[in-house]
Each structure stands twice: as structure tokens, then as C-alpha cells.
Design an enzyme around this catalytic site. Structure first.
Site, PDB file in Angstrom:
ATOM      1  CB  ILE A   1      -1.005   0.030   1.174  1.00 11.55           C
ATOM      2  CG1 ILE A   1      -0.297  -0.040   2.534  1.00 11.55           C
ATOM      3  CG2 ILE A   1      -2.014  -1.084   1.026  1.00 11.55           C
ATOM      4  CD1 ILE A   1      -1.254   0.162   3.701  1.00 11.55           C
TER       5      ILE A   1
ATOM      6  CG  ASP B   1      17.856  -0.913   7.996  1.00 13.45           C
ATOM      7  OD1 ASP B   1      16.755  -1.140   8.538  1.00 13.45           O
ATOM      8  OD2 ASP B   1      18.835  -1.673   8.098  1.00 13.45           O
TER       9      ASP B   1
ATOM     10  CB  SER C   1      -2.736  -2.788  11.945  1.00 13.34           C
ATOM     11  OG  SER C   1      -3.530  -3.952  11.849  1.00 13.34           O
TER      12      SER C   1
ATOM     13  CE1 TYR D   1       9.187 -10.822  18.192  1.00 16.59           C
ATOM     14  CE2 TYR D   1       9.119 -13.160  17.603  1.00 16.59           C
ATOM     15  CZ  TYR D   1       9.045 -11.820  17.243  1.00 16.59           C
ATOM     16  OH  TYR D   1       8.836 -11.482  15.933  1.00 16.59           O
TER      17      TYR D   1
END
Length: 322
Positions: free
Chosen positions: A38, A85, A166, A188
Site C-alpha cells: 500500500i 533502514d 492496524s 516474544y
């Protein structure tokens, strides 16, 4: 002229065409602009009218492919590529210095980039890579570019910073503030890290709006569910199946409300240019309209946003002042 009411099915092209007069003359930087994403579609529709669109990526070859495709899709568009980055604070400083050296002003900054997920991984700075790419890299990048953004403002224009978050921020308990500086692999999970990263987007946007006091207008958003590169990555398949996005065989679940790429980019273009948002800085958008009620309580908490800001300043070793 009365502006239309946008919705789930609104496309980025429709939004750009409506706000063409607001896009003309503007210089826009968009992070994460790989093909079939997107971010690329956002760049493509804005490039139809903008003075300059700066696209970024950490992979030079993929960035070249995006630039070539944009120039083919939008002949005559002015496109500039920037190696960025976001998982490396040193790389962020280098990229920001390059942007600050541009002779052109910077009007709009769109944080679209995200790490693709996967197993636990630390960056060179010792940070969990999804959070580094979503929060600490963008925090430092925005801090370093803020003077240039503010300088582009005028009595008739306020620069904007947009964060592509989101609905996934609602899948977890929010940002684990205690373990940001020293992440632990045993705590994690791929989906958990994604949820935290998207929560951080919303918290950063709201706190930036408060602290900038109108000098910068900020917005975060849910773009919708789109069949992008991230959905298609093999290491994300189990999570996508559990979340109901994909069927066990890897095909799209027809019961899930998927958007096209253009529909998915529409809310970003709204956040960047819709004039109706001028007095709603810090808001969260969903299906091209303000939907603050859809923010999970942990991501709407002002004290959490302040703590995340303070921790981010410590981690990037920069004080963010206006």
C-alpha cells in the site's frame, strides 16, 4: 463544493483526485514503498499531482524497481529514492541528514514501513526488530526531520505526519514498556510483537499531536485487510490462519473483509490531505474517516503515550523538542 463521504470501498485514486489542489506543489516522503504494497500505491496516486514524492526502502534493488514502476505508471512524476533502514538508528541518522540537505521543503511524512515479522531478532542497537522499525526508527527520523517539516508550514498549511497502524493493535495488551530497551526472547511472539508495534504507532501519533501544539498535525490509521507482501510471507502464515485472514492452504479467506490495494491505501491519502481533519490532529482513522472509538484503551492512554515517548528519547539518545 461539498466533499463526499468516504467509506470502506473508497479508493486512493478517488481521494487523490478530490484533493488534487491540496497535493499540488507538495513534497511527500513515504517509507516502505515496495511493489505490491500500500506504500507503493500511496506513492503512485500522490505522484499524479505532487511536486515531489520521496520513496524509501532498505534494499536498493527493490527501491529501483519501485522507482522505475512509478515513472512508468505516472509519466512526468518527480520521484526521488532514499535508502532508509528504519531498524538501524545509524542508518536513520544518515537518511535524515540526506533529506535535510534537500533544497526542497518537506510537507508530508508518511510512516508506512513495517518489518515483515518472523522469529525473534535483535537489531544492531539491541532492539527487537519489529518495534525498532515501527517506533524507534520512525521516532528518530521524525525528530530529525521535524524542523524541516515545521519550516514548511504557513498560515494556510500545517505539515502532516501519518502513521499506518492496524486494527492488529487490539490483539494484545499494548506496549510492554518495561522490556523495550532490553527485549527478552522468551517473551516474544510474532503476533504479539506486531500488535505492540501497531499500538506504538497510535501512541506516538497522539503524543506528537499533543506536544507539537499545532505545528505538526498527526494521524494514525487502520488501512484495512489487504493481500500485501506481509500477508504472503511464509513465516506469517500460521498467524494469518489463526487470525482468520488465510485458509489453512494459504488461500485468502473469502469471509474476511479484504480490500483491494487501492482501497487499502485510501485512508493514508485521506490522513495526508483531507481538509476536514485540520482540527482533529492525533485522531485514528478507519475506512477513511475518524474512528477514535476503535482505539483499544491501552493505546488511547495518555500516560502510556508519554512514557513511550520518554523511553524512546532515551533509546535514540535525542530530546524531541519544538
Amino acid at each position: 463544493m461539498a466533499l463526499p463521504t468516504f467509506s470502506f470501498s473508497t479508493t486512493a485514486e478517488e481521494v487523490a483526485d478530490i484533493f488534487a489542489s491540496k497535493i499540488r506543489g507538495k513534497n511527500v516522503l513515504i517509507t516502505g514503498t515496495s511493489l505490491n504494497g500500500i506504500g507503493y500505491e500511496t506513492a503512485r496516486v500522490i505522484a499524479k499531482y505532487a511536486n515531489l514524492v520521496i520513496i524509501t526502502g532498505y534494499n536498493l534493488e527493490r527501491l529501483k524497481l519501485s522507482q522505475e514502476a512509478l515513472k512508468k505508471d505516472v509519466p512526468g512524476a518527480k520521484i526521488r529514492s532514499l535508502i532508509l533502514d528504519l531498524s538501524s538508528l545509524a542508518a536513520v541518522r544518515k537518511a535524515a541528514a540526506e533529506v535535510n540537505a534537500y533544497s526542497e521543503p518537506l510537507h508530508i511524512l508518511i510512516h508506512n514501513a513495517a518489518h515483515g515479522g518472523g522469529d525473534f531478532k535483535l537489531t544492531a542497537d539491541g532492539l527487537e526488530i519489529q518495534m525498532a522499525t515501527a517506533q524507534f526508527g520512525p521516532f528518530l527520523f521524525t525528530k530529525l526531520l521535524a524542523p524541516k517539516l515545521i519550516a514548511a508550514g504557513s498560515t494556510s498549511f500545517s505539515p502532516r505526519v501519518v502513521f499506518v497502524s492496524s486494527e492488529g493493535h487490539r490483539m494484545g495488551p499494548g506496549v510492554d514498556l518495561d522490556n523495550l530497551a532490553h527485549p527478552k526472547p522468551e517473551m516474544y511472539s510474532n503476533l504479539g510483537a506486531y500488535s505492540q508495534a501497531k499500538s506504538a504507532n497510535i501512541l506516538f501519533a497522539s503524543e506528537l499531536a499533543r506536544r507539537s501544539r499545532g505545528k505538526i498535525h498527526t494521524y494514525s490509521l487502520h488501512p484495512g485487510s489487504i493481500n500485501t507482501n506481509m500477508v504472503q510471507k511464509e513465516h506469517n502464515r500460521a498467524d494469518m490462519v489463526n487470525f482468520g485472514v488465510l485458509n489453512p492452504d494459504g488461500t485468502l479467506n473469502s469471509k474476511f473483509p479484504f480490500k483491494t490495494m487501492s482501497q487499502g491505501a485510501a485512508t493514508t491519502v485521506v490522513a495526508a490531505f483531507d481538509t476536514r481533519l485540520e482540527d482533529q490532529s492525533g485522531s485514528f482513522l478507519w475506512d477513511c474517516v475518524v474512528a477514535n472509538e476503535k482505539i483499544a484503551s491501552h493505546s488511547a492512554d495518555k500516560e502510556t503515550a508519554k512514557k513511550l515517548w520518554d523511553i524512546s528519547e532515551e533509546i535514540v539518545d535525542e530530546k524531541f523538542t519544538f
